[in-house]
Design a protein around this motif. Structure first.
Motif, PDB file in Angstrom:
ATOM      1  N   SER A  42       0.827  -1.214   0.000  1.00 27.45           N
ATOM      2  CA  SER A  42       0.000   0.000   0.000  1.00 27.45           C
ATOM      3  C   SER A  42       0.860   1.261   0.000  1.00 27.45           C
ATOM      4  N   GLN A  73      -4.376  -7.414   2.256  1.00 25.42           N
ATOM      5  CA  GLN A  73      -3.932  -6.059   1.921  1.00 25.42           C
ATOM      6  C   GLN A  73      -3.230  -6.004   0.566  1.00 25.42           C
ATOM      7  N   GLU A  88      -5.843  -5.668  -2.008  1.00 27.81           N
ATOM      8  CA  GLU A  88      -6.401  -4.307  -1.982  1.00 27.81           C
ATOM      9  C   GLU A  88      -5.518  -3.391  -2.829  1.00 27.81           C
ATOM     10  N   THR A  89      -4.212  -3.573  -2.691  1.00 28.73           N
ATOM     11  CA  THR A  89      -3.270  -2.770  -3.481  1.00 28.73           C
ATOM     12  C   THR A  89      -3.379  -3.101  -4.968  1.00 28.73           C
ATOM     13  N   ALA A  98     -11.573  -0.350   2.022  1.00 22.76           N
ATOM     14  CA  ALA A  98     -10.263  -0.982   2.262  1.00 22.76           C
ATOM     15  C   ALA A  98      -9.426  -0.080   3.170  1.00 22.76           C
ATOM     16  N   GLU A  99      -9.727  -0.144   4.467  1.00 26.07           N
ATOM     17  CA  GLU A  99      -9.104   0.794   5.414  1.00 26.07           C
ATOM     18  C   GLU A  99      -7.613   0.538   5.600  1.00 26.07           C
ATOM     19  N   GLN A 100      -7.200  -0.741   5.478  1.00 26.96           N
ATOM     20  CA  GLN A 100      -5.774  -1.052   5.644  1.00 26.96           C
ATOM     21  C   GLN A 100      -4.979  -0.432   4.496  1.00 26.96           C
ATOM     22  N   ASN A 101      -5.533  -0.587   3.294  1.00 31.48           N
ATOM     23  CA  ASN A 101      -4.899   0.003   2.117  1.00 31.48           C
ATOM     24  C   ASN A 101      -4.836   1.524   2.250  1.00 31.48           C
TER      25      ASN A 101
END
Lengths: 299, 319
Positions: free
Chosen positions: A127, A158, A161-162, B61-64
């Motif tokens: 991220s 995660q 998500e990226t 997507a809070e972590q991102n």
């Protein structure tokens, strides 16, 4: 600016030197990870001595290419290329994981020059890299962001998500690469949590994906050069590597993911690495003996 | 300072955050806003409309979001990342810890919809732990403004404060009792009422309840100091200690678990510098539930009534 090494054989010799550094660091530290750093020595050598625009004399240079080590546990390979390219003295490598060292067990942004972000908890670097790449686009900067990931790391949500964010925003200044060595702490990645078909999955997130032999210098250089020219899509290079590459008794064995050699093992490992360097240099047996005696020592 | 409590307008503190973001955006082109699919309820919408090129939609997507904000800050931007407090800093605490706090980057975190007064959405959406989990993080500043004007000031002040800042906001409309002339400084607790019998230390929506309690107590002849401790971290050791010394008894009040929250923070200060009897008003180690905000603050003991009874209890313990 770093002076680029263009000759493949010279880069391969440099990789051997980096492997030597890694073994020496790890045996001195007494804990850490062996397989990943050794497996990725070729890719990191290529990045720091050929692919990336960076300046060890000016680590904060605004237009430098950034390297984000999301798989922070393979930091010995990063520390070795940073030292060898001149970010800090080689003698610092021996302080890895010790109290007061600039070389933390997992990378810390403020501790040593050349470390862009703190990592360790997997997925986080991905991220951060996307954030830097997005910001660079906003500012119309032309540098690239190189993102190092592990395959086991891709178990973390995660990362995906990226992948979504970078694909949506067409971050073609982001060049990610995965150390596809098929091992993680508890065993084989396809048994722990299957990732295949990894390339197709990432492609479907609107990325350009290449799959290469991550221990083949020619393929590494050519893949990164293609990725740098990518337009409209982020790039992923899946680097198939041999974990523990260069040390016969570590190669392909997941037990060496999070373990370091003891003194005897380290000596054996150094001997093998130096022998390989000698082969590359095509030296006669006399000269080789001298080299092996010298580099195969733990001072 | 005499704050007039009659004929007050009501506004949610998140409105002040939304206004401040626009003001900051006008002043500084490095200010950017990130949001996780909640632009309307976090009030980031105002910034998004005015500066679409500086607004970044992250999706759910809070972590991102935390990592992307950290990356942007590394290029000199001042990212404001917004979501509900249960998700950010709730869900992405590890990313806030490592990518933001360990890196010590200038990321500002809005935790909207904090407290029991979130209402009908129920326990999953009522952040009662966010003060505790942010104030333990090195490099972090933690702010809990008492109304929408103070939220505006806190947001503006956070932009020029080095390092990460967490701003805790509430969903429901609450009385607007400060104005643009009311002092606000990060790290400085403000005294809104002076009295020498007891010191009520509160934050966020409970500051208003504390003022009501103090006025009611005054009618019974009990003189209370009311302190707005909007900066949970850095906490104002000097003001808290000197008021505890002067009054000899303290009551804390917050819309948060008392364990690890303002109550815990004040007890840490006074345990070292000036041990006096303390009573704590807040949520008592339990989850919330669905209901109207007014019903919930009553059921979970976050009103002036509990402050008054705690004052009486602490006065009995006062030597």
């Amino acid at each position: 600016m770093i002076k680029r090494v263009t000759e493949i054989k010279k880069l391969e010799i440099l990789s051997d030197n980096i492997r030597e550094d890694i073994i020496k660091m790890l045996v001195e530290a007494g804990s850490g990870h062996s397989a990943g750093p050794l497996g990725m020595a070729d890719v990191f050598t290529a990045l720091y001595f050929n692919v990336m625009n960076h300046n060890p004399n000016d680590p904060e240079w605004k237009d430098r290419d950034r390297l984000i080590l999301s798989n922070g546990h393979i930091c010995p390979v990063l520390y070795a290329v940073l030292a060898r390219s001149g970010y800090f003295a080689m003698k610092e490598l021996k302080t890895l994981r010790k109290l007061g060292s600039i070389l933390q067990g997992h990378p810390h942004r403020h501790s040593a020059p050349g470390i862009e972000t703190s990592t360790g908890p997997l997925g986080q670097g991905s991220s951060v890299a996307a954030g830097i790449a997005y910001g660079a686009k906003m500012d119309k900067k032309r540098f690239k962001v190189f993102l190092s990931m592990g395959d086991g790391e891709c178990d973390e949500g995660q990362c995906w998500e990226t992948f979504m964010f970078a694909g949506k925003n067409k971050l073609d200044n982001l060049i990610a690469f995965i150390d596809r060595n098929f091992i993680q702490i508890d065993g084989n990645t396809e048994q722990i949590m299957p990732l295949e078909p990894l390339a197709d999955k990432i492609k479907s997130f609107n990325w350009n994906v290449q799959v290469i032999d991550g221990n083949n210098m020619k393929q590494i250089i050519s893949a990164f050069s293609k990725a740098k020219a990518s337009k409209g899509k982020p790039s992923m290079i899946i680097c198939k590597t041999i974990p523990g590459k260069g040390v016969s008794f570590m190669e392909r064995r997941f037990e060496w993911h999070g373990k370091v050699p003891v003194k005897d093992e380290a000596l054996k490992a150094l001997h093998e690495i130096c022998e390989h360097e000698c082969k590359l240099r095509k030296w006669d047996s006399q000269k080789c003996k001298l080299l092996i005696n010298k580099c195969g020592m733990l001072e | 300072m005499k704050l007039d409590l009659s004929n007050l307008k009501k506004e949610a503190s998140r409105e002040g955050y939304g206004r401040a973001l626009v003001k900051l955006g006008e002043k500084n082109k490095e200010v950017v806003a990130l949001c996780c699919d909640l632009t309307d309820s976090t009030r980031v919408e105002l910034f998004k409309k005015k500066f679409p090129e500086r607004f970044i939609e992250i999706g759910v997507a809070e972590q991102n979001m935390a990592g992307i904000a950290a990356g942007l800050a590394m290029l000199g931007k001042i990212p404001f990342m917004s979501s509900y407090a249960v998700f950010s800093p709730g869900r992405n605490w590890d990313q806030i810890r490592v990518s933001i706090c360990y890196n010590n980057v200038d990321v500002k975190i809005q935790g909207a919809h904090a407290g029991i007064s979130v209402g009908r959405d129920g326990a999953t959406h009522q952040a009662l732990e966010d003060i505790a989990i942010t104030r333990v993080l090195p490099n972090m500043t933690v702010l809990v403004p008492c109304d929408s004007i103070q939220a505006e000031k806190a947001t503006i002040a956070s932009a020029s404060k080095k390092g990460p800042v967490y701003i805790r906001l509430s969903r429901t409309k609450t009385p607007l009792f400060t104005d643009y002339n009311t002092p606000f400084k990060i790290g400085k607790a403000d005294i809104y009422r002076s009295g020498s019998d007891v010191c009520i230390i509160s934050c966020g929506t409970m500051v208003y309840e504390s003022l009501i309690a103090a006025d009611d107590l005054a009618r019974e002849g009990i003189k209370a100091t009311v302190m707005n401790c909007h900066s949970i971290k850095p906490i104002d050791n000097d003001t808290i200690s000197s008021m505890a010394r002067k009054c000899g008894a303290v009551v804390t009040a917050e819309e948060h678990q008392i364990n690890g929250g303002l109550g815990g923070a004040v007890a840490e200060v006074l345990g070292k510098s000036c041990p006096v009897p303390i009573e704590m008003v807040g949520v008592l180690d339990t989850f919330g539930e669905s209901g109207e905000p007014e019903e919930l603050i009553k059921k979970y003991g976050c009103t002036s009534k509990e402050i008054i009874s705690s004052v009486k209890a602490v006065l009995k313990r006062k030597r």
